[in-house]
Structures are given as structure tokens and as C-alpha cells.
Write a protein that holds these residues in place. Structure first.
Motif, PDB file in Angstrom:
ATOM      1  N   GLY A 106      40.775  39.485  37.954  1.00 20.67           N
ATOM      2  CA  GLY A 106      40.061  38.396  38.612  1.00 20.67           C
ATOM      3  C   GLY A 106      40.886  37.132  38.679  1.00 20.67           C
ATOM      4  O   GLY A 106      40.873  36.424  39.699  1.00 20.67           O
ATOM      5  N   ARG A 107      41.624  36.851  37.604  1.00 18.92           N
ATOM      6  CA  ARG A 107      42.486  35.665  37.619  1.00 18.92           C
ATOM      7  C   ARG A 107      43.600  35.809  38.657  1.00 18.92           C
ATOM      8  O   ARG A 107      43.927  34.865  39.384  1.00 18.92           O
ATOM      9  CB  ARG A 107      43.088  35.462  36.234  1.00 18.92           C
ATOM     10  CG  ARG A 107      42.064  35.063  35.167  1.00 18.92           C
ATOM     11  CD  ARG A 107      42.690  35.048  33.791  1.00 18.92           C
ATOM     12  NE  ARG A 107      41.719  34.673  32.772  1.00 18.92           N
ATOM     13  CZ  ARG A 107      41.954  34.754  31.458  1.00 18.92           C
ATOM     14  NH1 ARG A 107      43.133  35.201  31.038  1.00 18.92           N
ATOM     15  NH2 ARG A 107      41.030  34.409  30.584  1.00 18.92           N
ATOM     16  N   LEU A 108      44.197  37.011  38.736  1.00 22.55           N
ATOM     17  CA  LEU A 108      45.260  37.242  39.719  1.00 22.55           C
ATOM     18  C   LEU A 108      44.727  37.113  41.138  1.00 22.55           C
ATOM     19  O   LEU A 108      45.383  36.535  42.022  1.00 22.55           O
ATOM     20  CB  LEU A 108      45.866  38.628  39.501  1.00 22.55           C
ATOM     21  CG  LEU A 108      46.667  38.802  38.199  1.00 22.55           C
ATOM     22  CD1 LEU A 108      47.106  40.248  38.053  1.00 22.55           C
ATOM     23  CD2 LEU A 108      47.871  37.872  38.178  1.00 22.55           C
ATOM     24  N   HIS A 109      43.534  37.658  41.368  1.00 23.41           N
ATOM     25  CA  HIS A 109      42.957  37.578  42.712  1.00 23.41           C
ATOM     26  C   HIS A 109      42.656  36.130  43.097  1.00 23.41           C
ATOM     27  O   HIS A 109      42.861  35.726  44.250  1.00 23.41           O
ATOM     28  CB  HIS A 109      41.690  38.421  42.789  1.00 23.41           C
ATOM     29  CG  HIS A 109      41.970  39.897  42.721  1.00 23.41           C
ATOM     30  ND1 HIS A 109      40.967  40.835  42.630  1.00 23.41           N
ATOM     31  CD2 HIS A 109      43.134  40.576  42.740  1.00 23.41           C
ATOM     32  CE1 HIS A 109      41.517  42.043  42.599  1.00 23.41           C
ATOM     33  NE2 HIS A 109      42.830  41.892  42.652  1.00 23.41           N
ATOM     34  N   ARG A 110      42.159  35.359  42.140  1.00 24.02           N
ATOM     35  CA  ARG A 110      41.876  33.954  42.444  1.00 24.02           C
ATOM     36  C   ARG A 110      43.174  33.199  42.750  1.00 24.02           C
ATOM     37  O   ARG A 110      43.206  32.340  43.631  1.00 24.02           O
ATOM     38  CB  ARG A 110      41.118  33.305  41.281  1.00 24.02           C
ATOM     39  CG  ARG A 110      39.663  33.723  41.180  1.00 24.02           C
ATOM     40  CD  ARG A 110      38.891  32.841  40.206  1.00 24.02           C
ATOM     41  NE  ARG A 110      39.340  33.038  38.829  1.00 24.02           N
ATOM     42  CZ  ARG A 110      38.854  33.961  38.014  1.00 24.02           C
ATOM     43  NH1 ARG A 110      37.909  34.793  38.449  1.00 24.02           N
ATOM     44  NH2 ARG A 110      39.289  34.064  36.775  1.00 24.02           N
ATOM     45  N   SER A 111      44.227  33.549  42.021  1.00 23.56           N
ATOM     46  CA  SER A 111      45.518  32.915  42.301  1.00 23.56           C
ATOM     47  C   SER A 111      46.006  33.293  43.698  1.00 23.56           C
ATOM     48  O   SER A 111      46.509  32.440  44.455  1.00 23.56           O
ATOM     49  CB  SER A 111      46.548  33.344  41.249  1.00 23.56           C
ATOM     50  OG  SER A 111      46.153  32.938  39.964  1.00 23.56           O
ATOM     51  N   TYR A 112      45.842  34.567  44.058  1.00 22.94           N
ATOM     52  CA  TYR A 112      46.249  34.988  45.393  1.00 22.94           C
ATOM     53  C   TYR A 112      45.382  34.331  46.464  1.00 22.94           C
ATOM     54  O   TYR A 112      45.870  33.988  47.558  1.00 22.94           O
ATOM     55  CB  TYR A 112      46.163  36.509  45.525  1.00 22.94           C
ATOM     56  CG  TYR A 112      46.334  36.974  46.947  1.00 22.94           C
ATOM     57  CD1 TYR A 112      47.544  36.814  47.621  1.00 22.94           C
ATOM     58  CD2 TYR A 112      45.277  37.540  47.643  1.00 22.94           C
ATOM     59  CE1 TYR A 112      47.702  37.205  48.934  1.00 22.94           C
ATOM     60  CE2 TYR A 112      45.414  37.945  48.953  1.00 22.94           C
ATOM     61  CZ  TYR A 112      46.629  37.776  49.600  1.00 22.94           C
ATOM     62  OH  TYR A 112      46.774  38.164  50.905  1.00 22.94           O
ATOM     63  N   ASP A 113      44.093  34.132  46.175  1.00 20.70           N
ATOM     64  CA  ASP A 113      43.225  33.452  47.140  1.00 20.70           C
ATOM     65  C   ASP A 113      43.775  32.078  47.481  1.00 20.70           C
ATOM     66  O   ASP A 113      43.806  31.673  48.656  1.00 20.70           O
ATOM     67  CB  ASP A 113      41.805  33.313  46.561  1.00 20.70           C
ATOM     68  CG  ASP A 113      41.108  34.659  46.440  1.00 20.70           C
ATOM     69  OD1 ASP A 113      41.580  35.632  47.073  1.00 20.70           O
ATOM     70  OD2 ASP A 113      40.110  34.741  45.704  1.00 20.70           O
ATOM     71  N   ASP A 140      40.310  45.805  32.959  1.00 19.60           N
ATOM     72  CA  ASP A 140      41.263  44.827  33.503  1.00 19.60           C
ATOM     73  C   ASP A 140      40.599  43.803  34.420  1.00 19.60           C
ATOM     74  O   ASP A 140      41.290  43.064  35.120  1.00 19.60           O
ATOM     75  CB  ASP A 140      42.340  45.552  34.305  1.00 19.60           C
ATOM     76  CG  ASP A 140      43.046  46.604  33.471  1.00 19.60           C
ATOM     77  OD1 ASP A 140      43.471  46.248  32.367  1.00 19.60           O
ATOM     78  OD2 ASP A 140      43.132  47.749  33.903  1.00 19.60           O
ATOM     79  N   ARG A 141      39.285  43.773  34.459  1.00 24.72           N
ATOM     80  CA  ARG A 141      38.605  42.919  35.444  1.00 24.72           C
ATOM     81  C   ARG A 141      38.891  41.444  35.237  1.00 24.72           C
ATOM     82  O   ARG A 141      39.057  40.696  36.199  1.00 24.72           O
ATOM     83  CB  ARG A 141      37.092  43.173  35.385  1.00 24.72           C
ATOM     84  CG  ARG A 141      36.709  44.515  36.029  1.00 24.72           C
ATOM     85  CD  ARG A 141      35.239  44.792  35.892  1.00 24.72           C
ATOM     86  NE  ARG A 141      34.912  46.085  36.481  1.00 24.72           N
ATOM     87  CZ  ARG A 141      33.748  46.680  36.333  1.00 24.72           C
ATOM     88  NH1 ARG A 141      32.804  46.122  35.608  1.00 24.72           N
ATOM     89  NH2 ARG A 141      33.520  47.856  36.901  1.00 24.72           N
ATOM     90  N   LEU A 142      38.927  41.022  33.975  1.00 20.76           N
ATOM     91  CA  LEU A 142      39.157  39.597  33.725  1.00 20.76           C
ATOM     92  C   LEU A 142      40.542  39.179  34.203  1.00 20.76           C
ATOM     93  O   LEU A 142      40.689  38.194  34.933  1.00 20.76           O
ATOM     94  CB  LEU A 142      39.005  39.307  32.231  1.00 20.76           C
ATOM     95  CG  LEU A 142      39.183  37.851  31.806  1.00 20.76           C
ATOM     96  CD1 LEU A 142      38.157  36.983  32.522  1.00 20.76           C
ATOM     97  CD2 LEU A 142      39.046  37.718  30.298  1.00 20.76           C
ATOM     98  N   GLN A 143      41.570  39.947  33.807  1.00 21.84           N
ATOM     99  CA  GLN A 143      42.930  39.615  34.227  1.00 21.84           C
ATOM    100  C   GLN A 143      43.091  39.764  35.731  1.00 21.84           C
ATOM    101  O   GLN A 143      43.707  38.912  36.391  1.00 21.84           O
ATOM    102  CB  GLN A 143      43.929  40.516  33.501  1.00 21.84           C
ATOM    103  CG  GLN A 143      45.391  40.196  33.836  1.00 21.84           C
ATOM    104  CD  GLN A 143      46.342  41.078  33.064  1.00 21.84           C
ATOM    105  OE1 GLN A 143      45.924  41.951  32.303  1.00 21.84           O
ATOM    106  NE2 GLN A 143      47.633  40.853  33.257  1.00 21.84           N
TER     107      GLN A 143
END
Length: 388
Positions: free
Chosen positions: A14-21, A9-12
Motif C-alpha cells: 500500500g505504501r509503494l502504491h501510494r508513492s507510485y500514485d 504484504d498489504r501494508l508495504q
């Protein structure tokens, strides 16, 4: 359980974390910067310095040392709550950090609890216990903390169930892989045993049978026809040497195939000459010099050897015919005899079955036609490489 993203699940994630950032920078750091813009210089520059330290830690040590960043985040939340007289909004927006970066729910609850306490203490020290503060920041902070814990534990359970399913699936896949590997290994061993049995039958067994027949004939005629017995002994020696060469091939001490390179016509002619010399039977051969690859040449030779051995042992024939031909669809080898014949059935012995399998490996087929008293016709067809 570690709530950080697993490999699948790292790719998905990572996208969620960047959005939260982006959300955290805009709603977590942005509002305090705006809020202190009209404050006294001491408050303004002190707050901006705290936010700068937090942003620097976020950019540099968040991934390398997440607990260091969480400690800084707790302290900055408390200090900003003091500077602004309350920090519930910044605390709530920062809550996901504790669940993303902590290695277990216990650590996430502890860090977020410490952040809530520092936020409450900072605001209380600055504003005291007035009604507005109590009904605003205190209640919001406590509700946010409680909601964060409940949501975090729920996510932990969901992710735990997902990971457990993934582990079970992985275990099942590994078990299936091992079973398939064992099945392939057993199949490979069975196929290798069958190949060795076929090679032994087509080479060593036929050679030994020929040696026995020649030895018996030589012993019977040694007194009446010494010259013929000498020729038979020479044939025995030659057959034994060929068997020794074939045995070395089977044990891997010689190049594979055991058949010298050359024209298929010359190879078959030598085999037929040996057969005539050993048995005295007449052989009518039509062997044009056609081109074919090594595997096809070996298959044609083995079919010829097996057929001649059957003629010698079973047919009681007087004449054998061998015709080799090249057709648009491939190579054909026809072997006939005028012997006693037989009634073809589903099971016709290891030799015929071995020939069929050998030809099938090359995309070819074997047809056997025979009847009692009318001899036997064997037709081997092997497609050329461009027809397989």
C-alpha cells in the motif's frame, strides 16, 4: 498469478502504491497539462477534459472495477497521443498500472500492448511517419513496452517464488500445528487416564479393599462377637456409600473433589476414627485447626488415606502417629507407624507415586523414610499459596 498484494504484504504494498500514485499524478498527468497550456483552445480543452475523465476514473473506479479503469487509460493514452502528436512519456509512466491492477500477466501484457498500440496509432494519425516521430515516440513506446513486459514477467516470477515459499511454509506450519495439537491431545488423554487411575486407586480401590477386609472379619466373628460384626457391617455400608459418592464424582455426576467442605483437622479426624474403628489400632494424632485451601485439604486427606491403607495392608503395626503442622513455608503432614518397615527404592508402588504426583501438582513434595524393623515415616509438605 494475481500480482496484487497478498495479505502479508498489504501494508508495504500500500505504501509503494501510494508513492507510485504521487509519481503518476506528477509525471503522468502533470506534463500533459503543461504541454497543452499553449495549444489552441480545442486541443487544450479537449485534452484537459480527457485528463479529467482519467483522473475521475482513477479516483472512483480503479479499486472497484480495475479493468474499467484500464480500458479508460488505454483510450485516453491513444487520444492524448493524438492531441499531443505523441504520448510515449505518459505511456511509460502509466505502465505499472497494468501490472498492478491486472489479475494475471497475460492480462497485463494484453492491456499494456493495447495501450502501446493506441499510443502509436494516435501519434501516427496526428504526425504521420516523419523521422522525428519514428525515432522519438515510436522507439520510446516500443522500448518502454518491451521493458515493461520483461520487468513485469520478472516480478511475476519473483513474486510467484515468494508466494510458493510462503505456501510451503504455511503448509509446514499447519502440519506442525496439527501434530502439536495431536501431541497435546494424546498428552491430555494420558494425563487424564493417569489422574483417573490415581483417583480410583486413592478412593474406590482403597474403599473396596477396606470392604473386603471388614467383610472377612465380620464373617469370621459373626458367631463369637455379633456386636462387633454388626459394627463392621455398618462400616462396610458406610464405605460402600462413600465409594458410590466417589464414583459419581469420577463420572461427572457430582461436584468435583468428592470431599465435603470443612476444617482439614475435622476431615482427618473422621478418617482416623474410621481407621481405628475398622482396625483396632491405636492412633496418636496432633491435628491443630489450621487454615488451608480445598486443593491442599484434599491432597492431605488422600495422603492420609493412602498411608493408612498401607499401614493396614503391609505394616503389621500397633500404633500410628499423625501430626499436622503449619510452618512459614507451608503445611506439613507427618504419618509414622511402628510396623515392620521396608527398604525405600526408586519404585515404591502406585500409591506412593500417586501421592508424589498429587503433591507435585501443588508444588509440594513427599519424603518417605523407612528401614526393616524400624517402622515408616512419611512427610508430606505443601507450600501455601504465597510460597508456590
Amino acid at each position: 498469478m494475481d500480482l496484487r498484494p497478498q495479505s502479508g504484504d498489504r501494508l508495504q504494498a500500500g505504501r509503494l502504491h501510494r508513492s507510485y500514485d504521487v509519481v503518476w499524478v506528477l509525471l503522468g498527468l502533470g506534463p500533459p497539462v503543461i504541454a497543452v497550456s499553449d495549444q489552441p483552445d480545442a486541443t487544450k480543452y479537449g485534452s484537459l477534459a480527457l485528463l479529467a475523465v482519467l483522473a475521475l476514473c482513477y479516483a472512483t473506479v480503479r479499486k472497484a472495477s480495475p479493468y474499467t479503469f484500464l480500458c479508460v487509460l488505454v483510450l485516453v493514452l491513444g487520444a492524448m497521443s493524438y492531441e499531443l502528436g505523441g504520448g510515449a512519456a505518459m505511456f511509460i509512466v502509466s505502465l505499472p498500472h497494468f501490472w498492478i491492477l491486472a489479475r494475471s500477466p497475460r492480462h497485463a501484457i494484453a492491456f499494456s500492448g493495447a495501450a502501446a498500440a493506441f499510443t502509436l496509432v494516435g501519434g501516427t494519425v496526428r504526425r504521420g511517419w516523419d523521422a522525428e516521430f519514428l525515432t522519438g515516440n515510436v522507439v520510446s513506446t516500443l522500448i518502454g513496452y518491451a521493458a515493461g513486459v520483461l520487468l513485469g514477467l520478472w516480478m511475476h516470477r519473483v513474486l510467484g517464488q515468494r508466494d510458493e515459499r510462503a505456501r510451503r511454509l504455511s503448509a509446514e506450519l499447519e502440519t506442525t500445528r496439527l501434530r502439536l495439537a495431536e501431541a497435546y491431545q494424546r498428552q491430555g488423554a494420558a494425563e487424564e487416564r493417569e489422574r483417573l487411575a490415581r483417583e480410583i486407586h486413592d478412593t474406590l480401590a482403597q474403599g473396596f479393599a477396606s470392604i473386603i477386609v471388614l467383610a472377612e472379619a465380620s464373617r469370621a466373628g459373626i458367631g463369637d462377637d455379633p456386636g462387633r460384626s454388626a459394627r463392621q457391617l455398618l462400616s462396610i455400608e458406610r464405605t460402600a456409600r462413600e465409594n458410590l459418592a466417589e464414583a459419581r464424582v469420577l463420572v461427572g455426576a457430582a461436584p468435583q473433589s468428592g470431599v465435603a467442605a470443612g476444617s482439614v483437622a475435622r476431615t482427618l479426624r473422621r478418617t482416623l476414627d474410621r481407621f481405628t474403628e475398622d482396625t483396632g489400632l491405636a492412633v496418636n494424632a496432633d491435628l491443630p485447626d489450621i487454615e488451608c485451601d480445598q486443593q491442599t485439604r484434599i491432597a492431605l486427606l488422600r495422603c492420609t488415606q493412602e498411608s493408612l491403607a498401607n499401614v493396614r495392608k503391609h505394616a503389621a503395626a500397633t500404633t500410628v502417629g499423625v501430626v499436622l503442622a503449619r510452618h512459614p513455608d507451608g503445611v506439613e503432614l507427618e504419618i509414622t507407624d511402628d510396623g515392620r518397615g521396608f527398604v525405600p527404592g526408586p519404585s515404591q508402588g502406585f500409591g506412593l507415586d500417586g501421592m508424589r504426583k498429587r503433591l507435585a501438582e501443588l508444588g509440594g513434595e513427599l519424603t518417605v523414610t523407612s528401614s526393616l524393623g524400624d517402622g515408616t515415616r512419611l512427610l508430606a509438605v505443601i507450600p501455601t499459596n504465597d510460597q508456590v
